[in-house]
Design a protein around this motif. Structure first.
Motif, PDB file in Angstrom:
ATOM      1  N   GLU A 348      37.373  35.328  51.677  1.00 45.16           N
ATOM      2  CA  GLU A 348      38.619  35.641  50.977  1.00 45.16           C
ATOM      3  C   GLU A 348      38.904  34.585  49.905  1.00 45.16           C
ATOM      4  O   GLU A 348      38.795  33.388  50.144  1.00 45.16           O
ATOM      5  CB  GLU A 348      39.782  35.687  51.970  1.00 45.16           C
ATOM      6  N   ASN A 349      39.268  35.067  48.728  1.00 43.47           N
ATOM      7  CA  ASN A 349      39.583  34.159  47.617  1.00 43.47           C
ATOM      8  C   ASN A 349      40.548  34.874  46.677  1.00 43.47           C
ATOM      9  O   ASN A 349      40.155  35.469  45.685  1.00 43.47           O
ATOM     10  CB  ASN A 349      38.306  33.745  46.868  1.00 43.47           C
ATOM     11  N   ILE A 350      41.811  34.800  47.023  1.00 43.87           N
ATOM     12  CA  ILE A 350      42.841  35.524  46.265  1.00 43.87           C
ATOM     13  C   ILE A 350      42.957  34.985  44.848  1.00 43.87           C
ATOM     14  O   ILE A 350      43.145  35.751  43.889  1.00 43.87           O
ATOM     15  CB  ILE A 350      44.191  35.444  47.003  1.00 43.87           C
ATOM     16  N   ALA A 351      42.815  33.686  44.687  1.00 47.67           N
ATOM     17  CA  ALA A 351      42.911  33.096  43.348  1.00 47.67           C
ATOM     18  C   ALA A 351      41.818  33.648  42.431  1.00 47.67           C
ATOM     19  O   ALA A 351      42.073  33.941  41.254  1.00 47.67           O
ATOM     20  CB  ALA A 351      42.813  31.577  43.439  1.00 47.67           C
ATOM     21  N   ALA A 352      40.603  33.783  42.962  1.00 46.78           N
ATOM     22  CA  ALA A 352      39.501  34.323  42.158  1.00 46.78           C
ATOM     23  C   ALA A 352      39.729  35.796  41.825  1.00 46.78           C
ATOM     24  O   ALA A 352      39.403  36.247  40.727  1.00 46.78           O
ATOM     25  CB  ALA A 352      38.179  34.147  42.902  1.00 46.78           C
ATOM     26  N   SER A 383      34.171  43.763  53.449  1.00 46.24           N
ATOM     27  CA  SER A 383      34.595  42.356  53.414  1.00 46.24           C
ATOM     28  C   SER A 383      35.946  42.161  52.719  1.00 46.24           C
ATOM     29  O   SER A 383      36.492  41.054  52.728  1.00 46.24           O
ATOM     30  CB  SER A 383      33.527  41.511  52.704  1.00 46.24           C
ATOM     31  N   ASP A 384      36.498  43.210  52.129  1.00 49.01           N
ATOM     32  CA  ASP A 384      37.781  43.079  51.432  1.00 49.01           C
ATOM     33  C   ASP A 384      38.897  42.770  52.429  1.00 49.01           C
ATOM     34  O   ASP A 384      38.963  43.374  53.505  1.00 49.01           O
ATOM     35  CB  ASP A 384      38.138  44.378  50.697  1.00 49.01           C
ATOM     36  N   THR A 385      39.773  41.868  52.066  1.00 51.38           N
ATOM     37  CA  THR A 385      40.927  41.584  52.920  1.00 51.38           C
ATOM     38  C   THR A 385      42.171  42.246  52.337  1.00 51.38           C
ATOM     39  O   THR A 385      42.230  42.556  51.135  1.00 51.38           O
ATOM     40  CB  THR A 385      41.179  40.066  53.029  1.00 51.38           C
ATOM     41  N   GLN A 386      43.172  42.442  53.195  1.00 52.19           N
ATOM     42  CA  GLN A 386      44.388  43.103  52.732  1.00 52.19           C
ATOM     43  C   GLN A 386      45.090  42.290  51.648  1.00 52.19           C
ATOM     44  O   GLN A 386      45.646  42.851  50.696  1.00 52.19           O
ATOM     45  CB  GLN A 386      45.341  43.329  53.911  1.00 52.19           C
ATOM     46  N   ALA A 387      45.032  40.976  51.785  1.00 52.93           N
ATOM     47  CA  ALA A 387      45.681  40.127  50.779  1.00 52.93           C
ATOM     48  C   ALA A 387      45.005  40.281  49.415  1.00 52.93           C
ATOM     49  O   ALA A 387      45.684  40.289  48.367  1.00 52.93           O
ATOM     50  CB  ALA A 387      45.642  38.665  51.226  1.00 52.93           C
ATOM     51  N   GLU A 388      43.699  40.407  49.407  1.00 49.73           N
ATOM     52  CA  GLU A 388      42.981  40.604  48.146  1.00 49.73           C
ATOM     53  C   GLU A 388      43.309  41.967  47.542  1.00 49.73           C
ATOM     54  O   GLU A 388      43.517  42.100  46.330  1.00 49.73           O
ATOM     55  CB  GLU A 388      41.471  40.471  48.384  1.00 49.73           C
ATOM     56  N   LEU A 405      43.415  52.403  46.914  1.00 49.64           N
ATOM     57  CA  LEU A 405      42.245  52.015  47.704  1.00 49.64           C
ATOM     58  C   LEU A 405      41.471  53.256  48.129  1.00 49.64           C
ATOM     59  O   LEU A 405      42.052  54.232  48.614  1.00 49.64           O
ATOM     60  CB  LEU A 405      42.681  51.223  48.939  1.00 49.64           C
ATOM     61  N   CYS A 406      40.144  53.225  47.959  1.00 45.66           N
ATOM     62  CA  CYS A 406      39.293  54.375  48.256  1.00 45.66           C
ATOM     63  C   CYS A 406      38.176  53.973  49.219  1.00 45.66           C
ATOM     64  O   CYS A 406      37.529  52.946  49.024  1.00 45.66           O
ATOM     65  CB  CYS A 406      38.694  54.941  46.971  1.00 45.66           C
TER      66      CYS A 406
END
Length: 556
Positions: A348-352, A383-388, A405-406
């Motif tokens: 996870e890397n929300i900033a990126a 691998s996607d997180t909800q925050a992303e 989201l699909c």
């Protein structure tokens, strides 16, 4: 999860006549190629020409990355989703080139549970269209050299023959060659080379022609070289256009196959978007629009290439008016645009994600500038997180649009229902006010600069005096009204494939320009882009084989 080819192999396909029946095509109007694919007859296409068109929906994407975006998968999934919610929908996509199938990119049938089948046939020889295009192109090349050998009555300047040969394979060794070596009996030696078939003007002509007569007319207009007085020599001067049309007669008819969920799929033509115009055939799209209420099509690579050419070349030339556009993005690709290395994309890397969203934002702005309503499809990875996901949705919301989201890759049509409802509603609203980026009467060099400045956000172009002089000469010869087809790296808005995100004020070097008089556009070759790709260090061909049961393994 099964591999793409395992999923495709397990598909329960319906006879192609049943797929045709869904669209109102009778069995006698289909030309079967086995049980699961067919061509649609020219007579039938002519009979339905007066019908009202359905709504045209374009699926495009952010700039491609090694992380994957899934544009074709989303295109196929959306058609399955539209049919799932009760709509009459069909998909129009391109055929696959053998070059990327055995190189690095893979096939063109979609993936997971959003595929077109028969996958193996479609990714290999299919109905032979590409072979016909290759043969027609190379027949013209042979007739040029033969004409010169037998006295050169047309006065062709052998130093100014512009027509190269093609083959549907990546082979860097053929980019520049010297032909006719070996003595007088073999003709006059000259420097030439090969392009890949998907970069052939014959491919572009087949994909832009409206019928067989238009095809032959366009073939005749091909400029193959020049005389010493710089006057053009065309294919019709060599009397090659008729024989070329004969080779392409069957190839011009659109191919009908089906999705994994047995919905109609038109798969026809296949120009690349980084070196050609990147859209499936006008014949297939127009036919589908007469038979379905919603037609979902795609344009190659990112919206800076595929969508721009779809709008400025295909829609302009064919009179098509798209009702809506879907821009596909993945969290992984956005993170790569935000500076994350490929090996770290699973973290996870929300900033990126937020940093990489500028690439998505640029594409949204660009597509809207054509007057086409936009919605964003987030193609889900495990691998996607909800925050992303929330970060992308929030970013798109700030742009005044919506991101959905699909999960069609893993779930088929059930995973794309929400997007299907929203896309249908968006198209039905009738808010599209489509207009190309530039007018026909704008000078050629200004058209190139307009694409660079408004789509790529560059400062302008760099081009040798000879390039600018060539463009002026074509304008004097009556070609100034043609649109431009940018041949540029697909990986960046710039000509530098390593420059990700949304760069601004860069200069795009125009190395060469080529006239495609039959297709009806001028090609601007930018930076290091090659019209004959090479194979990677480890080509996919090394892992494609027949198993003990005689089935193909390794295709993707």
């Amino acid at each position: 999860m099964k591999s793409d080819i395992e999923i495709a192999r397990a598909a329960v396909k319906r006879p192609i006549q049943e797929i045709g029946k869904k669209l109102g095509i009778s069995p006698e109007d289909l030309v079967p190629y086995g049980h699961d694919k067919a061509k649609i007859s020219a007579d039938f296409i002519a009979r339905i020409a007066g019908r009202k068109d359905g709504k045209l929906i374009l699926v495009t994407a952010i700039n491609p990355t090694p992380a994957g975006e899934g544009k074709t998968t989303t295109t196929v999934g959306l058609v399955d989703g539209l049919n799932r919610i009760g709509k009459n929908a069909a998909v129009c996509i391109r055929e696959a080139s053998l070059g990327p199938c055995f190189g690095i990119k893979g096939g063109a049938a979609g993936g997971g549970y959003a595929q077109v089948v028969p996958m193996e046939d479609m990714n290999l020889h299919f109905t032979g269209d590409f072979h016909a295009i290759t043969s027609a192109h190379n027949l013209l090349a042979a007739m040029i050299d033969n004409h010169i050998y037998w006295g050169n009555a047309l006065g062709i300047d052998t130093r100014r023959v512009t027509w190269r040969r093609v083959m549907d394979m990546n082979d860097r060794a053929l980019r520049q060659v010297v032909s006719s070596l070996g003595g007088v009996a073999n003709g006059f030696p000259r420097e030439s080379g090969f392009d890949i078939t998907v970069a052939s003007e014959v491919m572009a002509i087949l994909c832009l022609a409206s019928d067989l007569n238009d095809l032959e007319r366009r073939l005749g207009e091909i400029v193959v070289g020049y005389r010493r007085d710089r006057s053009a020599v065309r294919a019709r001067d060599l009397k090659a256009d008729g024989a070329m049309a004969v080779l392409l007669k069957d190839a011009l008819q659109p191919n009908l196959v089906q999705t994994l969920e047995n919905n109609p799929a038109f798969v026809h033509g296949g120009p690349f978007a980084n070196i050609a115009h990147g859209c499936n055939s006008v014949m297939a799209t127009r036919t589908a629009l007469k038979l379905a209420d919603y037609v979902v099509t795609e344009a190659g690579f990112g919206a800076d290439l595929g969508a721009e050419k779809f709008f400025d070349i295909k829609c302009r030339k064919a009179g098509l008016k798209p009702a809506a556009a879907v821009i596909v993005a993945t969290i992984r690709a956005l993170k790569m645009n935000g500076g994350v290395a490929r090996d770290d994309l699973g973290q996870e890397n929300i900033a990126a994600v937020k940093a990489g969203c500028v690439n998505l934002g640029r594409h949204v702005e660009n597509v809207r500038s054509f007057g086409v309503p936009v919605i964003v499809a987030i193609n889900h990875f495990h691998s996607d997180t909800q925050a992303e996901i929330d970060a992308v949705k929030a970013y798109v919301d700030e742009l005044g649009e919506e991101a959905v989201l699909c999960r069609h890759w893993a779930e088929g049509s059930a995973g794309i229902e929400e997007l299907s409802h929203k896309v249908a509603a968006l198209a039905d609203e009738g808010k599209a006010r489509f207009a190309p980026l530039y007018p026909d009467e704008m000078p050629l060099v200004e058209k190139i600069e307009t694409v660079v400045k408004r789509i790529y956000r560059g400062a302008g172009i760099s081009a040798d005096t000879s390039v600018r002089a060539q463009l002026r000469q074509w304008e004097e010869e009556g070609y100034g009204h043609l649109p431009v087809c940018m041949a540029k790296t697909q990986y960046s808005f710039s000509a530098d494939p390593a420059l990700l995100g949304a760069p601004v004020d860069h200069v795009v070097p125009v190395r060469e320009v080529r006239l495609s008089a039959g297709a009806g556009f001028v090609v601007a070759i930018c930076g290091d882009i090659m019209t004959m790709p090479g194979l990677p260090r480890t080509p996919a061909a090394e892992h494609i084989f027949l198993n003990e049961d005689g089935m193909i393994e390794g295709l993707s």
